[in-house]
Scaffold this active site. Structure first.
Site, PDB file in Angstrom:
ATOM      1  N   THR A   1       2.424   1.060   7.252  1.00 36.55           N
ATOM      2  CA  THR A   1       1.735  -0.230   7.560  1.00 36.55           C
ATOM      3  C   THR A   1       1.405  -0.883   6.305  1.00 36.55           C
ATOM      4  O   THR A   1       1.563  -0.115   5.277  1.00 36.55           O
ATOM      5  CB  THR A   1       0.129   0.076   8.133  1.00 36.55           C
ATOM      6  OG1 THR A   1       0.351   0.836   9.426  1.00 36.55           O
ATOM      7  CG2 THR A   1      -0.591  -0.774   8.127  1.00 36.55           C
TER       8      THR A   1
ATOM      9  N   THR B   1      -4.423   2.674   6.246  1.00 35.43           N
ATOM     10  CA  THR B   1      -3.330   2.877   7.055  1.00 35.43           C
ATOM     11  C   THR B   1      -3.291   4.338   7.133  1.00 35.43           C
ATOM     12  O   THR B   1      -4.048   4.966   6.787  1.00 35.43           O
ATOM     13  CB  THR B   1      -2.003   2.559   5.957  1.00 35.43           C
ATOM     14  OG1 THR B   1      -2.140   3.468   4.668  1.00 35.43           O
ATOM     15  CG2 THR B   1      -2.216   1.154   5.290  1.00 35.43           C
ATOM     16  N   GLY B   2      -2.118   4.599   7.962  1.00 29.93           N
ATOM     17  CA  GLY B   2      -1.966   6.046   8.405  1.00 29.93           C
ATOM     18  C   GLY B   2      -2.291   6.217   9.994  1.00 29.93           C
ATOM     19  O   GLY B   2      -2.057   5.009  10.730  1.00 29.93           O
TER      20      GLY B   2
ATOM     21  N   GLY C   1      -3.598   5.520  13.049  1.00 26.80           N
ATOM     22  CA  GLY C   1      -4.630   4.385  13.325  1.00 26.80           C
ATOM     23  C   GLY C   1      -5.654   4.872  14.529  1.00 26.80           C
ATOM     24  O   GLY C   1      -6.755   4.368  14.368  1.00 26.80           O
TER      25      GLY C   1
HETATM   26  N1  GLY Z   1      -2.143   2.533  11.014  1.00 21.78           N
HETATM   27  C1  GLY Z   1      -1.112   1.934  11.862  1.00 21.78           C
HETATM   28  C2  GLY Z   1      -1.157   2.338  13.240  1.00 21.78           C
HETATM   29  O1  GLY Z   1      -1.528   3.583  13.314  1.00 21.78           O
HETATM   30  O2  GLY Z   1      -0.864   1.734  13.951  1.00 21.78           O
END
Ligand code: GLY
Length: 347
Positions: free
Chosen positions: A197, A248-249, A251
Site C-alpha cells: 500500500t 499499511t500492512g 488492513g
Molecule cells: N493495508 C492494505 C490492505 O490490507 O488492504
C-alpha cells in the site's frame, strides 16, 4: 444576569473548554513542507513536497505523489500491476482527507481505474458522500473521465496463477514443483498476508495538512474485500489542528484498531509522532487474540505499520517488525528506520 442564566453561562463555558482542549501545536511557519509515506514512496514524498512548495494544497500534493506509485507497473501492491483478487481481477481501494475543510473521500473495490486516489478526491469535491464502492464507484469514475483499462500486468497474472496452483492440495491444479515435491512453508509465508500500500501524509509550510492512502489490498482476497485503506480513521486520517496518521500492512488489524484516527488522537494528547505510532502497534498486539494470527512466541504473525506527521512538521513511524518509511522535505526524499516493536521476524 439572573443567577440561573449566570449558572447556565458558566456551565456552557466549561463545556466549551472541554470541547476544545488546548492542543500541543501552535500555528507556525515551517521551513519546508514535509511529507511522510511508506517505504515505496521516496519519489512520492519528493513530488508531494515539490507540489506544496509550488502552493498546492496538501491533499492534492499527496495524491500527485501517490500517483507515481499507482502508475508504476512494477509495484504490485498499488494501482496498475497490483496483485488481483482470487478471481484474477485487480480491485483498488483509496481515500483522501483534507485538513482545512475537514472533508474526505474514498473508493473501495474499484476495478479498471488505475488512479483510485484521484477518484477519491472527486468523491470528496463533487459529492455529499464519503465512500463509493464497486460498480457505483466505477460509474462515477467514468463520469469524471477516468479511462478504463486492464490493470493486471503479465507479472501479476503469473503470480496469481502460481497462487491458484499452490492454494489447494485437493483441487486439480498442479504447480510444476509439486510433481514429486511437497508444498513448502515458503509459498504459504509469501502469500499468507501479502499486502502493500502507500500512505502519504503531507504538511504544508503554513501547517495545513492533507493525506491519502491507496492500495490494491490483500493479494488474492475474496472479491469485494475492502481493507483499511479506503476507510477514514483506519488506513488514513488527518485533523488540521493536529496532523496526519495512516497505516499499511494487514488492513484487518488497522480496521479493528481504528489505526489512523487513533494515531492522530494520540498526538492530540501530546505524544510525539513516533510514540503515537508505537501506541497504535501496541494496541494491535493487545487486540490480536486468535491463535491463527499469532506466531510461536505469541506475537502477531503479520506486519503492520503506522505513520504520523504533526503540524510542527515532525514525523515518525512504527511497525510490528523492523522496516523503513520515507520522509521528504526541501532536502529531498530518504528512507528512515521505523521504531519496531519486535526485533526478530515472526516465527
Ligand atoms: N493495508 C492494505 C490492505 O490490507 O488492504
Amino acid at each position: 444576569m439572573t443567577e440561573f442564566s449566570r449558572r447556565r453561562f458558566l456551565q456552557s463555558a466549561a463545556a466549551g473548554a472541554l470541547a476544545a482542549p488546548a492542543l500541543p501545536f501552535g500555528t507556525r511557519t515551517l521551513r519546508s513542507p514535509v511529507a511522510i509515506s511508506s517505504a515505496n514512496g521516496v519519489k512520492a514524498v519528493e513530488l508531494a513536497v515539490q507540489r506544496m512548495i509550488e502552493g498546492w494544497r496538501p491533499v492534492d500534493a499527496a495524491v500527485a505523489g501517490v500517483e507515481l506509485v499507482e502508475n508504476d507497473p512494477n509495484d504490485d501492491s498499488v494501482g496498475l500491476g497490483g496483485l488481483p483478487n482470487e478471481d484474477g481481477v485487480v480491485e483498488l481501494d483509496a481515500c483522501v482527507m483534507d485538513g482545512p475543510s475537514g472533508l474526505g473521500g474514498a473508493v473501495g473495490a474499484l476495478q479498471n481505474i488505475k488512479n483510485p486516489a484521484a477518484v477519491a478526491l472527486k468523491v470528496m469535491r463533487h459529492t455529499d458522500h464519503v465512500l463509493l464502492v464497486g460498480p457505483g464507484a466505477l460509474r462515477f469514475a467514468k463520469m469524471h473521465g477516468f479511462p478504463e483499462e486492464n490493470l493486471l500486468t503479465e507479472a501479476s497474472r503469473q503470480k496469481w496463477l502460481e497462487w491458484c496452483e499452490q492454494r489447494s492440495a485437493v483441487d486439480k491444479r498442479i504447480a510444476p514443483e509439486e510433481n514429486g515435491a511437497e508444498h513448502g512453508k515458503e509459498w504459504f509465508d509469501k502469500y499468507k498476508h501479502k499486502t502493500g500500500t502507500i500512505h502519504l501524509g503531507a504538511i504544508a509550510a503554513n501547517g495545513d495538512v492533507g493525506s491519502c492512502t491507496t492500495t490494491s489490498g490483500l493479494a488474492f482476497k475474496i472479491p469485494g474485500r475492502v481493507g483499511d485503506s479506503p476507510l477514514l480513521g483506519c488506513g488514513n486520517y488527518c485533523d488540521n489542528d493536529v496532523g496526519t496518521g495512516g497505516s499499511t500492512g494487514r488492513g484487518e488489524a488497522a480496521i479493528l484498531a481504528n489505526g489512523g484516527a487513533f494515531v492522530v488522537h494520540q498526538m492530540a494528547l501530546g505524544k510525539s509522532p513516533t510514540d503515537a505510532c508505537l501506541e497504535a502497534v501496541k494496541r494491535v498486539v493487545r487486540l490480536t487474540k486468535v491463535k491463527r494470527l499469532l506466531d510461536g512466541k505469541g506475537r502477531p504473525n503479520f506486519q503492520v505499520h503506522f505513520y504520523a506527521a504533526n503540524k510542527d512538521g515532525k514525523v515518525g513511524a512504527a511497525a510490528m517488525y523492523a522496516s523503513q518509511y520515507a520522509v521528504g522535505d526541501e532536502g529531498g526524499g530518504r528512507l528512515v528506520d521505523v521504531a519496531a516493536l519486535y526485533d526478530e521476524a515472526p516465527r
